[in-house]
Design a protein around this motif. Sequence first.
Motif, PDB file in Angstrom:
ATOM      1  N   UNK A 251      -9.396  36.410  24.746  1.00 38.37           N
ATOM      2  CA  UNK A 251      -9.783  35.138  25.347  1.00 38.37           C
ATOM      3  C   UNK A 251     -10.754  34.392  24.442  1.00 38.37           C
ATOM      4  N   UNK A 252     -11.704  35.126  23.871  1.00 39.25           N
ATOM      5  CA  UNK A 252     -12.689  34.508  22.981  1.00 39.25           C
ATOM      6  C   UNK A 252     -12.011  33.861  21.775  1.00 39.25           C
ATOM      7  N   UNK A 253     -11.056  34.570  21.182  1.00 33.21           N
ATOM      8  CA  UNK A 253     -10.362  34.021  20.007  1.00 33.21           C
ATOM      9  C   UNK A 253      -9.484  32.833  20.398  1.00 33.21           C
ATOM     10  N   UNK A 254      -8.873  32.888  21.575  1.00 32.47           N
ATOM     11  CA  UNK A 254      -8.031  31.775  22.023  1.00 32.47           C
ATOM     12  C   UNK A 254      -8.860  30.506  22.195  1.00 32.47           C
ATOM     13  N   UNK A 255     -10.014  30.639  22.826  1.00 39.96           N
ATOM     14  CA  UNK A 255     -10.891  29.480  23.017  1.00 39.96           C
ATOM     15  C   UNK A 255     -11.388  28.962  21.673  1.00 39.96           C
ATOM     16  N   UNK A 256     -11.711  29.886  20.766  1.00 44.52           N
ATOM     17  CA  UNK A 256     -12.186  29.495  19.438  1.00 44.52           C
ATOM     18  C   UNK A 256     -11.146  28.635  18.728  1.00 44.52           C
ATOM     19  N   UNK A 257      -9.877  29.047  18.802  1.00 43.64           N
ATOM     20  CA  UNK A 257      -8.818  28.269  18.159  1.00 43.64           C
ATOM     21  C   UNK A 257      -8.616  26.922  18.844  1.00 43.64           C
ATOM     22  N   UNK A 258      -8.657  26.909  20.166  1.00 42.79           N
ATOM     23  CA  UNK A 258      -8.448  25.656  20.893  1.00 42.79           C
ATOM     24  C   UNK A 258      -9.515  24.625  20.572  1.00 42.79           C
ATOM     25  N   UNK A 259     -10.729  25.074  20.271  1.00 42.06           N
ATOM     26  CA  UNK A 259     -11.825  24.151  20.017  1.00 42.06           C
ATOM     27  C   UNK A 259     -11.812  23.589  18.597  1.00 42.06           C
ATOM     28  N   UNK A 260     -10.900  24.063  17.745  1.00 44.08           N
ATOM     29  CA  UNK A 260     -10.799  23.492  16.406  1.00 44.08           C
ATOM     30  C   UNK A 260     -10.290  22.052  16.515  1.00 44.08           C
ATOM     31  N   UNK A 261     -10.799  21.194  15.638  1.00 43.40           N
ATOM     32  CA  UNK A 261     -10.536  19.760  15.794  1.00 43.40           C
ATOM     33  C   UNK A 261      -9.154  19.341  15.296  1.00 43.40           C
ATOM     34  N   UNK A 262      -8.478  20.188  14.509  1.00 45.20           N
ATOM     35  CA  UNK A 262      -7.187  19.798  13.951  1.00 45.20           C
ATOM     36  C   UNK A 262      -6.296  21.021  13.798  1.00 45.20           C
ATOM     37  N   UNK A 263      -4.980  20.788  13.759  1.00 49.99           N
ATOM     38  CA  UNK A 263      -4.023  21.873  13.563  1.00 49.99           C
ATOM     39  C   UNK A 263      -4.260  22.567  12.234  1.00 49.99           C
ATOM     40  N   UNK A 264      -4.630  21.802  11.216  1.00 52.31           N
ATOM     41  CA  UNK A 264      -4.920  22.387   9.915  1.00 52.31           C
ATOM     42  C   UNK A 264      -6.026  23.444  10.026  1.00 52.31           C
ATOM     43  N   UNK A 265      -7.073  23.123  10.769  1.00 54.55           N
ATOM     44  CA  UNK A 265      -8.166  24.081  10.932  1.00 54.55           C
ATOM     45  C   UNK A 265      -7.702  25.331  11.669  1.00 54.55           C
ATOM     46  N   UNK A 266      -6.857  25.157  12.676  1.00 55.86           N
ATOM     47  CA  UNK A 266      -6.358  26.307  13.439  1.00 55.86           C
ATOM     48  C   UNK A 266      -5.544  27.231  12.542  1.00 55.86           C
ATOM     49  N   UNK A 267      -4.709  26.645  11.670  1.00 52.86           N
ATOM     50  CA  UNK A 267      -3.894  27.457  10.764  1.00 52.86           C
ATOM     51  C   UNK A 267      -4.789  28.191   9.765  1.00 52.86           C
ATOM     52  N   UNK A 268      -5.783  27.505   9.213  1.00 51.96           N
ATOM     53  CA  UNK A 268      -6.672  28.130   8.236  1.00 51.96           C
ATOM     54  C   UNK A 268      -7.490  29.256   8.856  1.00 51.96           C
ATOM     55  N   UNK A 269      -7.996  29.036  10.076  1.00 53.69           N
ATOM     56  CA  UNK A 269      -8.785  30.074  10.743  1.00 53.69           C
ATOM     57  C   UNK A 269      -7.909  31.289  11.053  1.00 53.69           C
ATOM     58  N   UNK A 270      -6.701  31.049  11.556  1.00 53.47           N
ATOM     59  CA  UNK A 270      -5.787  32.153  11.872  1.00 53.47           C
ATOM     60  C   UNK A 270      -5.433  32.937  10.617  1.00 53.47           C
ATOM     61  N   UNK A 271      -5.162  32.221   9.524  1.00 59.96           N
ATOM     62  CA  UNK A 271      -4.842  32.894   8.263  1.00 59.96           C
ATOM     63  C   UNK A 271      -6.022  33.736   7.796  1.00 59.96           C
ATOM     64  N   UNK A 272      -7.248  33.221   7.941  1.00 58.40           N
ATOM     65  CA  UNK A 272      -8.439  33.964   7.521  1.00 58.40           C
ATOM     66  C   UNK A 272      -8.612  35.225   8.351  1.00 58.40           C
ATOM     67  N   UNK A 273      -8.328  35.135   9.640  1.00 56.75           N
ATOM     68  CA  UNK A 273      -8.411  36.328  10.502  1.00 56.75           C
ATOM     69  C   UNK A 273      -7.426  37.398  10.045  1.00 56.75           C
ATOM     70  N   UNK A 274      -6.184  36.991   9.790  1.00 53.06           N
ATOM     71  CA  UNK A 274      -5.178  37.961   9.357  1.00 53.06           C
ATOM     72  C   UNK A 274      -5.536  38.559   7.989  1.00 53.06           C
ATOM     73  N   UNK A 275      -6.048  37.734   7.095  1.00 57.34           N
ATOM     74  CA  UNK A 275      -6.446  38.216   5.773  1.00 57.34           C
ATOM     75  C   UNK A 275      -7.555  39.264   5.888  1.00 57.34           C
ATOM     76  N   UNK A 276      -8.533  39.012   6.747  1.00 56.08           N
ATOM     77  CA  UNK A 276      -9.618  39.975   6.939  1.00 56.08           C
ATOM     78  C   UNK A 276      -9.111  41.257   7.581  1.00 56.08           C
ATOM     79  N   UNK A 277      -8.133  41.117   8.475  1.00 52.27           N
ATOM     80  CA  UNK A 277      -7.589  42.291   9.137  1.00 52.27           C
ATOM     81  C   UNK A 277      -6.815  43.182   8.161  1.00 52.27           C
ATOM     82  N   UNK A 278      -6.101  42.576   7.215  1.00 52.36           N
ATOM     83  CA  UNK A 278      -5.284  43.334   6.279  1.00 52.36           C
ATOM     84  C   UNK A 278      -6.090  43.879   5.098  1.00 52.36           C
TER      85      UNK A 278
END
Length: 286
Positions: A251-278
């Motif tokens: 839920x915390x991550x979902x809200x964090x993504x929703x509060x991003x101001x643009x789709x570009x930011x959402x994609x970059x944040x999601x990519x950064x999360x996956x990169x850190x996970x891998x």
Amino acid sequence: LIGNTKVVLAHGGPDLVPQFDEPLRKEALRSLKDKGIEVILNTRVTEVGDGFARLSTKKKDPTTGELRSDQREETMLPLGLTVWCAGTAPVPFVNELLSQLSPEARYQDGRVKVDQWMRAPVNDPALLGSVIVLGDAAAYDEGDGELLPATAQVAGQAGAYVARILSRGFDLETTPPLLPCIDPDLQDTCDVFYDPQLTRWLQFRGLDFSPPFKFLNLGMLAYTGGGEALSQVQIGDVPLLSIGGSVSYLLWRSVYLMKQVATRNRVLVTFDWWKSQLFGRDITRL
């Protein structure tokens, strides 16, 4: 380095995250302890020296069992590398702004006092409404004697509120702010942005005067590390959901993504999360 490090959290109060309900406060403590973090409550750091930190912990009264702030136990915590992170302070611009405002505008912690319409006190009454302060720089009291917290939720709602009163053309020089061109004695408030249809619609809704800002508490989210978080969702004083753990983390991550101001930011944040996970977190710039 993992085998040579130890995390000790010294907290001055009796509970962690005191703004949350008691079950979530206990969940936060459990989550940190499960990760191997030593949590010391009712304790303050009074001194940091060469290779040590001095901790001061409240002692319990042997008769009543209550904690006594005037009776404390001093302990020494050995340290290797010390990195000191001091508390936050207002940016220099806020201090410069306060030097130009009325003396009553300065709050004790360096923020700017604002009224119910987010207006800062000014030296010249004719300039009232020319300075609006939002976010962490504003000290706003809704009337109960307590200031609203300096959080993104408060700042976001205050920003939307100010945008509404500005777009509706309220005259911020009057108290309370009045719609333009409806007072015969204030015809000079009709400027080039005056919209008669909008004004009539607002009058029909009974909004001749701007209502004051009211904060609607929608709850709180806090990340506790290791894929766990705390979620306390509410509408005003009505609680809706109070959970902790991995579900709350989603839920915390979902809200964090929703509060991003643009789709570009959402994609970059999601990519950064996956990169850190891998590949793990990049610590080369720490």
